[in-house]
Scaffold this motif. Structure first.
Motif, PDB file in Angstrom:
ATOM      1  N   ARG A 136       6.313  20.857  69.382  1.00 57.13           N
ATOM      2  CA  ARG A 136       6.655  22.537  68.976  1.00 57.13           C
ATOM      3  C   ARG A 136       6.077  22.807  67.000  1.00 57.13           C
ATOM      4  N   ASN A 137       6.273  21.661  66.723  1.00 53.83           N
ATOM      5  CA  ASN A 137       5.561  21.761  65.216  1.00 53.83           C
ATOM      6  C   ASN A 137       4.146  22.802  65.228  1.00 53.83           C
ATOM      7  N   ALA A 138       3.012  22.408  66.526  1.00 52.82           N
ATOM      8  CA  ALA A 138       2.358  23.143  66.299  1.00 52.82           C
ATOM      9  C   ALA A 138       2.430  24.664  66.155  1.00 52.82           C
ATOM     10  N   SER A 185       5.020  26.297  66.214  1.00 56.23           N
ATOM     11  CA  SER A 185       5.641  27.085  65.295  1.00 56.23           C
ATOM     12  C   SER A 185       4.510  27.153  64.211  1.00 56.23           C
ATOM     13  N   ARG A 186       3.631  26.629  64.244  1.00 54.70           N
ATOM     14  CA  ARG A 186       2.543  26.673  62.858  1.00 54.70           C
ATOM     15  C   ARG A 186       1.638  28.038  63.570  1.00 54.70           C
ATOM     16  N   GLU A 187       1.531  28.226  65.413  1.00 52.42           N
ATOM     17  CA  GLU A 187       0.893  29.002  65.439  1.00 52.42           C
ATOM     18  C   GLU A 187       1.089  30.456  65.618  1.00 52.42           C
ATOM     19  N   GLY A 230       3.868  31.469  63.152  1.00 50.20           N
ATOM     20  CA  GLY A 230       4.133  31.570  61.755  1.00 50.20           C
ATOM     21  C   GLY A 230       2.577  32.111  61.194  1.00 50.20           C
ATOM     22  N   ARG A 231       1.177  31.601  62.040  1.00 50.76           N
ATOM     23  CA  ARG A 231       0.242  32.431  61.184  1.00 50.76           C
ATOM     24  C   ARG A 231      -0.482  33.825  61.985  1.00 50.76           C
TER      25      ARG A 231
END
Length: 419
Positions: free
Chosen positions: A51-53, A55-57, A59-60
């Motif tokens: 989920r964090n990975a 979310s980072r994608e 966000g970019r």
């Protein structure tokens, strides 16, 4: 409570140690729950990382893909479900561990019961009762200092009342013991509640094991204490103590309440085995490396009290099968009752390692910035009434029916003889 890491690392050794107590504990069940918990934790960690990975994608980039957002909602739901399952399993593990007793030290004598206890040392000659000697219940009635009939009218069987110099003698014993322990042995005196919550009694190891021998107020969920060990253990529950707090040595006088269930007969005559009695309790929070030595000092402090009374006594090490639930090693002190001709246990001194501290979540920092660890706890009677009273009365009786009390008590009692 045992450390789950200890069970996981060597279940065979833990099982063999428990077998010395005569206990068969389903460690496989605990290990299965532990494996399930770790599997849940791993699955949850993997989902959170995913989920964090994502979310980072997101966000970019630009606006998120609705399908990706929906999948992440599903991932979050799965994580919440795993967290709920983990809490359930954690509760099951804790409950299973609460039912497992502590592990005996290797040097504890082998044996399934008290018949295998070992006399370590003795002092004084336990002579057979003289022809004119009487047990304490007869002495108490003749001298008007013990009133069992009045206690029975008030509360029923296995209670006692003290009158006149009998009550004053008990008060003198308590004051004398507290003074010696605080002024000479280095303990800090406490005054404690006599009613405790379920969490406190669980932390000391008395619940759930001994629920049927304790008195409970169900409406307020409070338990009458069977010993001061219970509230002292709970004093620092859930806390991390700062450097310098440990070691800490405490002493407290409290009444003790127990549902004694012995069969009727000489075992229950007089004031030997009753539902309410007084006790002066010693208790220590110590560094783990010091607990074995501190047990010897605890026994020495209890033994000092017995020695000063000038009555024959002996020190006994308990066999593995006779150990209390929380103890890894225990010494009992027994005084000779010269009227009834029997040994009476007046103190039981135990090292509990980190068993109680772990159950109560008591930790301390050995030094500033150090990782918190569980202290070891020790407890010992210093001493227990009314059995000391029995020994004093029966040892001091004279052919003319009077009782001479030990010299160390005379200033406290204000008399040297009961007549």
């Amino acid at each position: 409570m045992l450390d789950i890491d200890l069970i996981r690392a060597d279940p065979g050794a833990v099982g063999r140690a428990l077998a010395r107590r005569g206990q068969e504990v389903p460690l496989d069940h605990v290990l299965e729950l532990d494996a399930r918990r770790r599997a849940i934790q791993q699955e949850g960690d993997e989902l959170r990382a995913h989920r964090n990975a994502v979310s980072r994608e997101i966000g970019r980039g630009g606006p998120p893909d609705p399908a990706v957002v929906e999948r992440m909602r599903g991932v979050s739901d799965s994580i919440r479900a795993l967290e709920a399952e983990a809490r359930t399993v954690e509760g099951e593990i804790r409950q299973a561990l609460l039912d497992i007793p502590n592990l005996p030290r290797e040097q504890v004598p082998e044996g399934p019961d008290e018949s295998h206890n070992v006399v370590v040392r003795a002092a004084g000659e336990p002579a057979e009762p003289a022809a004119w000697a009487r047990p304490h219940w007869e002495l108490g009635e003749r001298l008007g200092i013990i009133d069992l009939e009045a206690a029975a009218r008030i509360s029923g069987s296995r209670f006692y009342a003290l009158r006149g110099r009998g009550a004053r003698l008990q008060r003198a014993l308590i004051s004398w013991m507290l003074d010696v322990h605080t002024l000479e042995h280095g303990y800090t005196e406490l005054y404690l509640p006599f009613l405790v919550g379920t969490a406190t009694a669980t932390g000391s190891g008395h619940l759930p094991k001994f629920a049927d021998t304790m008195y409970r107020d169900g409406e307020d969920d409070l338990w009458l204490i069977p010993t001061a060990e219970v509230p002292i253990t709970g004093m620092f529950a859930g806390q991390i103590l700062e450097p310098g707090t440990v070691p800490a040595h405490f002493v407290a006088h409290t009444p003790c309440f127990r549902r004694e269930r012995a069969a009727a007969g000489q075992e229950t005559r007089g004031i030997k085995r009753v539902h309410q009695f007084d006790k002066v309790e010693m208790y220590k929070f110590v560094h783990p490396v010091d607990s074995d030595a501190e047990l010897e000092r605890l026994v020495a402090d209890a033994e000092d009290m017995v020695r000063r009374l000038g009555i024959p006594y002996r020190v006994i090490e308990l066999a593995a099968g006779d150990l209390g639930f929380s103890a890894v090693r225990t010494y009992d002190l027994e005084m000779w009752a010269a009227g009834s001709g029997e040994w009476l246990e007046v103190s039981s001194c135990s090292n509990c390692d980190d068993f109680q501290a772990r159950r109560s979540d008591v930790r301390y920092r050995p030094e500033r910035g150090a990782r918190p660890v569980h202290p070891h706890t020790l407890n010992g009677s210093g001493l227990a009434l009314p059995r000391v009273m029995i020994a004093v009365l029966e040892a001091g009786q004279q052919p003319d029916g009077t009782i001479v009390i030990p010299e160390v008590l005379r200033d406290y009692a204000g008399f040297d003889r009961i007549e």
